[in-house]
Design an enzyme around this catalytic site. Structure first.
Site, mmCIF file in Angstrom:
data_model
loop_
_atom_site.group_PDB
_atom_site.id
_atom_site.type_symbol
_atom_site.label_atom_id
_atom_site.label_comp_id
_atom_site.label_asym_id
_atom_site.label_seq_id
_atom_site.Cartn_x
_atom_site.Cartn_y
_atom_site.Cartn_z
ATOM 1 N N CYS A 1 0.839 -1.198 0.000
ATOM 2 C CA CYS A 1 0.000 0.000 0.000
ATOM 3 C C CYS A 1 0.877 1.253 0.000
ATOM 4 O O CYS A 1 1.753 1.403 0.852
ATOM 5 C CB CYS A 1 -0.915 0.006 1.217
ATOM 6 S SG CYS A 1 -2.019 1.424 1.264
ATOM 7 N N LYS B 1 2.309 -9.564 -0.603
ATOM 8 C CA LYS B 1 2.212 -8.699 -1.777
ATOM 9 C C LYS B 1 3.002 -7.443 -1.484
ATOM 10 O O LYS B 1 2.853 -6.843 -0.418
ATOM 11 C CB LYS B 1 0.751 -8.358 -2.087
ATOM 12 C CG LYS B 1 0.562 -7.535 -3.365
ATOM 13 C CD LYS B 1 -0.924 -7.478 -3.741
ATOM 14 C CE LYS B 1 -1.128 -6.731 -5.057
ATOM 15 N NZ LYS B 1 -1.101 -5.262 -4.866
ATOM 16 N N ASP C 1 -1.108 -2.953 -14.360
ATOM 17 C CA ASP C 1 -1.507 -2.725 -15.760
ATOM 18 C C ASP C 1 -2.100 -3.965 -16.416
ATOM 19 O O ASP C 1 -1.895 -4.207 -17.616
ATOM 20 C CB ASP C 1 -0.330 -2.189 -16.590
ATOM 21 C CG ASP C 1 0.168 -0.841 -16.098
ATOM 22 O OD1 ASP C 1 -0.532 -0.222 -15.280
ATOM 23 O OD2 ASP C 1 1.263 -0.417 -16.523
ATOM 24 N N GLY D 1 -6.347 -5.708 -10.138
ATOM 25 C CA GLY D 1 -6.967 -4.726 -9.268
ATOM 26 C C GLY D 1 -7.870 -3.795 -10.055
ATOM 27 O O GLY D 1 -9.010 -4.120 -10.385
#
Length: 378
Positions: free
Chosen positions: A110, A150, A215, A237
């Protein structure tokens, strides 16, 4: 390397999906209603919104309301955030003992300031010993529940951390590593550097799944990432915002089948209606329809919808009103080419907000003061 016609299944611990795709946890998005909508489209792993270790340890009522899965949702994938090894270990132990999830995905990616200024998210892997202790605390307390991580490439172009962090995570026993191929400084701007995913795949043990993120806006993007990097699957996402049928496209593409035809406006509005129903079922009438508002612009991107109707849809206050407004749209309008490509937040690159003296000593294992987030959900 050419694009695969049939993908290998993705294994995370004991769980296997023939479609090597993971829905990225997104704050305010990946609630049970949205996850169910996506699961209805295609196979994969579907991760809930971010849950904080502090919220679990302190039995925060909001946190426990967010830990909600459908009865048929399997595996139940939870994203967990924390910056304190002790709190992380306690939280994971509670998750296991209370059977709250089947899979834990740790958030070290994040980039938002309220997270990085506390040393969390994408800032944390820079503190390599603290990072390692947090991951080990999770894995050591997880028992048979698989733990994945992640992360991002690093804080900025001068401070890449992903290779060292991934090695430490692998040594700690994680079940998979996912990389969003941007730095924290990039946030969601610019272009993801897929070559970093390739370097990570080369650096990791062959048996450890490496997932690429960044992407992936179409099935062809996913196939291209796997072909160019050799990664074992993709994390999606922003690409599915207003396009949950992307998971059906991905399932077909990885199985080597022709892609479904893009939906006309009639199918899009039917999907919007289904999405609203699921949100209302999960949140109640008022909160559910209000939450639906933010999705409407994503669904209608590129379609010729008048500004006044768009405005009315953005202020919709009931399911009946949504039905009346959607009935004004022409269902035969084909899916527009301009609806393809990036969607959701992009913003611009910028300096990463960090705790004072954060960069002084990467081997300092101390937990920053006031670092734990109180509230779940990002």
């Amino acid at each position: 390397m050419s694009a695969p016609t049939v993908a290998h299944p993705l294994r995370i611990g004991p769980f296997v999906s023939d479609t090597p795709v993971v829905l990225a946890p997104m704050a305010g998005i990946t609630n049970p209603g949205f996850r169910r909508l996506c699961r209805e489209q295609g196979a994969g792993f579907y991760v809930c919104e971010m849950i904080t270790s502090r919220g679990i340890v302190e039995k925060n009522p909001l946190t426990f309301r967010m830990i909600e899965f459908d009865a048929d949702e399997h595996p139940r994938s939870m994203q967990l955030y924390g910056v304190d090894p002790t709190a992380m270990g306690l939280a994971v132990r509670m998750i296991v003992e209370r059977d709250l999830a089947d899979h834990i995905d740790m958030n070290f990616g994040c980039p938002v300031p309220k997270v990085t200024r506390r040393g969390g998210g994408a800032a944390l892997p820079y503190k390599r010993k603290l990072f390692e202790r947090i991951v080990r605390a999770a894995v050591d307390n997880a028992g048979s529940v698989p733990v994945t991580v992640k992360m991002r490439i690093g804080i900025d172009d001068e401070r890449h951390t992903y290779l060292d962090a991934a090695r430490r995570a692998a040594d700690a026993g994680v079940a998979a590593v996912a990389l969003h191929a941007r730095t924290a400084a990039q946030r969601y701007s610019g272009t993801a550097d897929w070559s970093a995913v390739a370097r990570l795949r080369d650096a990791m043990p062959a048996e450890l799944p490496v997932l690429g993120n960044g992407d992936i806006f179409s099935a062809s993007d996913a196939l291209a990432m796997v072909a160019q990097t050799g990664c074992d699957g993709v994390v999606v996402g922003r690409g599915c915002l207003g396009r949950p049928w992307l998971f059906g496209d991905l399932e077909a593409a990885f199985a080597g089948r022709p892609l479904p035809e893009p939906p006309d406006l009639g199918r899009v509005t039917a999907t919007m209606r289904r999405h609203a129903e699921l949100l209302i079922e999960h949140m109640g009438d008022h909160k559910g329809i209000r939450d639906m508002r933010k999705h409407i612009a994503w669904y209608l991107k590129g379609f010729p919808v008048g500004s006044e109707l768009r405005r009315s849809l953005g202020l919709v206050s009931s399911l009946d009103e949504l039905d009346e407004l959607l009935a004004q749209l022409d269902p035969a309008i084909p899916f527009p080419a301009e609806a393809d490509g990036p969607r959701g937040r992009q913003g611009s690159a910028g300096r990463v907000v960090l705790p004072e003296h954060w960069l002084d000593d990467p081997d300092d294992p101390s937990v920053p003061l006031g670092a734990e987030l109180e509230h779940s959900g990002g």
